[in-house]
Design an enzyme around this catalytic site. Structure first.
Site, PDB file in Angstrom:
ATOM      1  N   ASP B 100     -14.624 -41.558 -28.640  1.00 43.81           N
ATOM      2  CA  ASP B 100     -13.383 -40.856 -28.954  1.00 43.81           C
ATOM      3  C   ASP B 100     -13.674 -39.745 -29.948  1.00 43.81           C
ATOM      4  O   ASP B 100     -14.726 -39.724 -30.585  1.00 43.81           O
ATOM      5  CB  ASP B 100     -12.319 -41.823 -29.519  1.00 43.81           C
ATOM      6  CG  ASP B 100     -12.783 -42.538 -30.773  1.00 43.81           C
ATOM      7  OD1 ASP B 100     -13.976 -42.932 -30.844  1.00 43.81           O
ATOM      8  OD2 ASP B 100     -11.974 -42.725 -31.698  1.00 43.81           O
ATOM      9  N   GLU B 163     -12.882 -45.366 -32.702  1.00 42.74           N
ATOM     10  CA  GLU B 163     -13.520 -45.278 -34.020  1.00 42.74           C
ATOM     11  C   GLU B 163     -12.746 -44.388 -34.975  1.00 42.74           C
ATOM     12  O   GLU B 163     -12.566 -44.721 -36.143  1.00 42.74           O
ATOM     13  CB  GLU B 163     -14.960 -44.760 -33.864  1.00 42.74           C
ATOM     14  CG  GLU B 163     -15.831 -44.951 -35.112  1.00 42.74           C
ATOM     15  CD  GLU B 163     -15.685 -43.854 -36.169  1.00 42.74           C
ATOM     16  OE1 GLU B 163     -15.981 -44.123 -37.350  1.00 42.74           O
ATOM     17  OE2 GLU B 163     -15.254 -42.729 -35.822  1.00 42.74           O
TER      18      GLU B 163
END
Lengths: 469, 469
Positions: B100, B163
């Site tokens: 991400d 994350e």
């Protein structure tokens, strides 16, 4: 004759008028947003056409271009100067209003698309319904209704498209046309106002406004707070510090000397505040406000219109979206404004604010770049309340609504009112038809259907009363 | 053998690898933004397919749903658990990374579309090029290159997609799979890190992070500052006041007791900071920072990694766009985070921050509604630097780059590192290939082409060195 046009209005226009308002609301002409400029220009031309249809003569005045902060030049919207009727035996009333609107996006928390007129529970929702498209349209509708019988006065219009960003170019135009367009004007009526309660009101004063930007820059690009947190002087904490020096928790402005110019309140003014309706509990409930800073109606009315105030509006350049982001913003711009009252001078206020912020920042010993600028400064305005047009408006309110008018001193700003007074020397009055809960600059702006329809009658009755005084 | 795959890499992959990075960068998978969730899920599946093409076994672990603040449930992206090779005579290295990215819009000030990989002056620009898509891809490329000769170790992958918003669900998954997926893992390598200078580095410690939201509400809807300025307790001034209590102009955190848990610096730690490269003047010039808070390299390194810091990121709900708007925002949310160091505990910090803000707010005597929440809290992590994988990484750096490795203690946060250590008890190391000026969370994020290509060689050499120790 009043009853005759009332009847026409009720039967014919109750359904027709909101349709035109729908068309106007659908034009997304936020004057703040350069990308909407063409729509703003289209809006002005559409209003010009509406006046021509009523037999008016319309001049679309080109005000040239506006330089954006990125140095790009974009066209200013034209200003409408128009007249309907030129009978020298009649009085001439000039209506001023604006057709631009404040920013509005459904994501801001609107219940419906702000640009689709939506009727619900007797209210017409949409950006500009109250501020100020709806009120201008009401005047046009009143003229149209009166024309079926007889227009008792000559009507002029001065309509602009940059009011929400400080009426760019308009003050100069008023000066230039003072000896021509304004020479035969007897009274100037400003539509850009609202009532303070559900009781119809006439506004005799407004506050001024100075808008400020504090720009702080700590780096050329945003930084990662993991890699730089703790070793750089962050622009955001400098800005937060500066913004926190402006106003205390009781709304008292902390800028040295700023209250010095505030003129003392007269007994006559006190009496007007005492007589004004202001539904404290209703407003608290409507807006979800737990407690005002002041307790009595009189104190609140005085504080919201007769004393300066400072509001912090927001910050540009910092993380403003939902979610979390661990950024150290490189360049942030804090935005706030100060409302002015007699006899505060914008130029003096600008100096006081800038000096105070610069002094505070110097104490902080930060290496960051700070720039304080002021976007516009407009004077407060206060009028006498015994001019013939004030008497006519009072009579009209009594006739249409059956009640005595509230005499209102609003907290908002209408720079052009004080400018009209200074330049033309004419009598200025603010006569609006918007309600106290119309949320002019907020989400779910609306005008009630009753205010809109009865408001048309009010403007018509006002012109009749003025002619027959 | 090293020279042979080096040759293959140089001739074949110098042109091929950036193409794959381009495909990955093109996926707008900001984990902060629920509207991008499907793209995030697609990204995870695409990475899973890439591992399968290398002969890997891939499990896509469903972590269920995430409840948004509007009570809506959306799917969490799956986590990839994968292995390539299962030879019991070889060591097993597990690489952790995330796919991400942070939010990115061209309007934030990017020179090019952040989602179109753009090569300029030897750099590959785009969101995720360095943090962390590029680094994961480099490991995959290294494995692919080694496979042409022989993969010297078994490789596992744990790749996640949340994350940047606190690794939702991952800690539990690590606990659940500790006795299965992690049982045969000898070393855990985290790719999500960068060098501190142009000298390649190995990271042995990170700071933790607690992210806070202060929500202040003064009304149910935005108010007009003309009508309400001076009579309501404005949410923005309460928020500005609270934010201004957090940190002083020297970056010192003003929360009582917050420094108490900070463990004293050892002589060995001091020595590591002295040996670390950190180009003060280069960084100042690159980022446009006039002056750091501290003067010496050692002080800066210690302050950015071994001391807590507090950064204010922004405000949600206030006016944040260009232009001017005279609004009193109804509900504003201030956002800030505190970076933690050994032995600060997130739960203690949360209490200290919340207590301090509540106490300050009580003094203010405001009727507004205030809510202080903490979005996530992650512990700091600090490792020993003499484990075999640290030795192998140092040798690999010497072999590929011809220099001694920097031993880095970063100021950023990698909650999963401390969690890996606590749960698995394995040796953890951070080995990244991103440069010091990659602007991981900022505008114009990039990885240099040299770092990307030589970084592939570094990961390959590391695995070879580790196998031959």
């Amino acid at each position: 004759t009043y009853d005759r046009f009332t009847l026409i209005l009720n039967l014919t226009y109750n359904f027709l008028f909101p349709q035109k308002l729908k068309d106007w609301v659908a034009i997304e002409n936020d004057s703040n947003d350069p990308s909407k400029r063409q729509q703003l220009i289209n809006m002005m031309h559409s209003a010009g056409e509406s006046i021509k249809k009523l037999g008016g003569t319309v001049e679309m005045v080109d005000l040239g271009t506006q330089k954006l902060c990125n140095e790009q030049n974009i066209s200013l919207p034209p200003v409408i100067l128009a007249n309907i009727g030129k009978d020298p035996t009649k009085l001439t009333v000039c209506f001023y209003g604006h057709l631009d609107v404040q920013p509005a996006k459904i994501e801001d928390g609107w219940s419906n698309d702000p640009y689709i007129l939506t009727e619900k529970n007797g209210n017409l929702y949409g950006r500009g319904t109250s501020d100020d498209k709806g009120q201008i349209l009401a005047v046009l509708n009143a003229v149209e209704a009166l024309q079926r019988h007889e227009l008792p006065v000559n009507v002029k219009f001065l309509l602009e498209g940059m009011e929400e960003v400080g009426s760019t170019g308009l003050p100069t135009l008023v000066e230039q046309r003072n000896s021509t367009f304004f020479s035969d004007v007897d009274y100037i009526v400003v539509t850009d106002t609202s009532w303070l309660s559900n009781k119809p009101g006439i506004t005799y004063g407004t506050r001024g406004n100075c808008y400020f930007l504090i720009e702080v820059e700590c780096s050329k690009q945003d930084l990662h707070s993991g890699a730089f947190g703790g070793i750089v002087h962050e622009a955001m904490s400098d800005l937060i510090f500066l913004l926190d020096t402006l106003v205390n928790s009781s709304g008292h402005i902390q800028i040295p000397g700023i209250y010095e110019a505030v003129s003392p309140l007269t007994d006559q003014e006190k009496k007007l505040y005492e007589e004004t309706e202001y539904d404290l509990d209703g407003i608290k409930a409507k807006y979800g406000i737990d407690r005002f800073i002041y307790k009595t109606k009189e104190e609140l009315l005085i504080r919201r219109s007769r004393y300066p105030s400072l509001s912090i509006h927001g910050i540009e350049g910092a993380f403003s979206e939902p979610g979390t982001k661990t950024v150290i913003p490189a360049r942030v711009i804090g935005k706030f404004s100060v409302r002015l009252v007699p006899n505060m001078e914008p130029s003096v206020v600008k100096k006081q604010v800038t000096d105070s912020l610069n002094e505070k920042f110097a104490e902080r010993n930060s290496p960051n770049r700070v720039k304080i600028t002021s976007e516009y400064g407009s004077k407060p305005w206060l009028s006498g309340t015994s001019d013939p047009q004030y008497l006519a408006a009072k009579k009209a309110i009594k006739r249409v609504f059956g009640v005595d008018a509230d005499m209102i001193h609003v907290g908002g700003t209408l720079p052009i009112a004080s400018h009209f007074q200074e330049v033309t020397g004419k009598s200025i009055m603010l006569l609006g038809i918007g309600g106290p809960d119309d949320a002019a600059h907020g989400q779910d702006e609306k005008i009630s259907r009753i205010n809109f329809i009865e408001g048309i009658k009010l403007y018509a009755a006002f012109l009749q009363e003025l002619a027959s005084l």
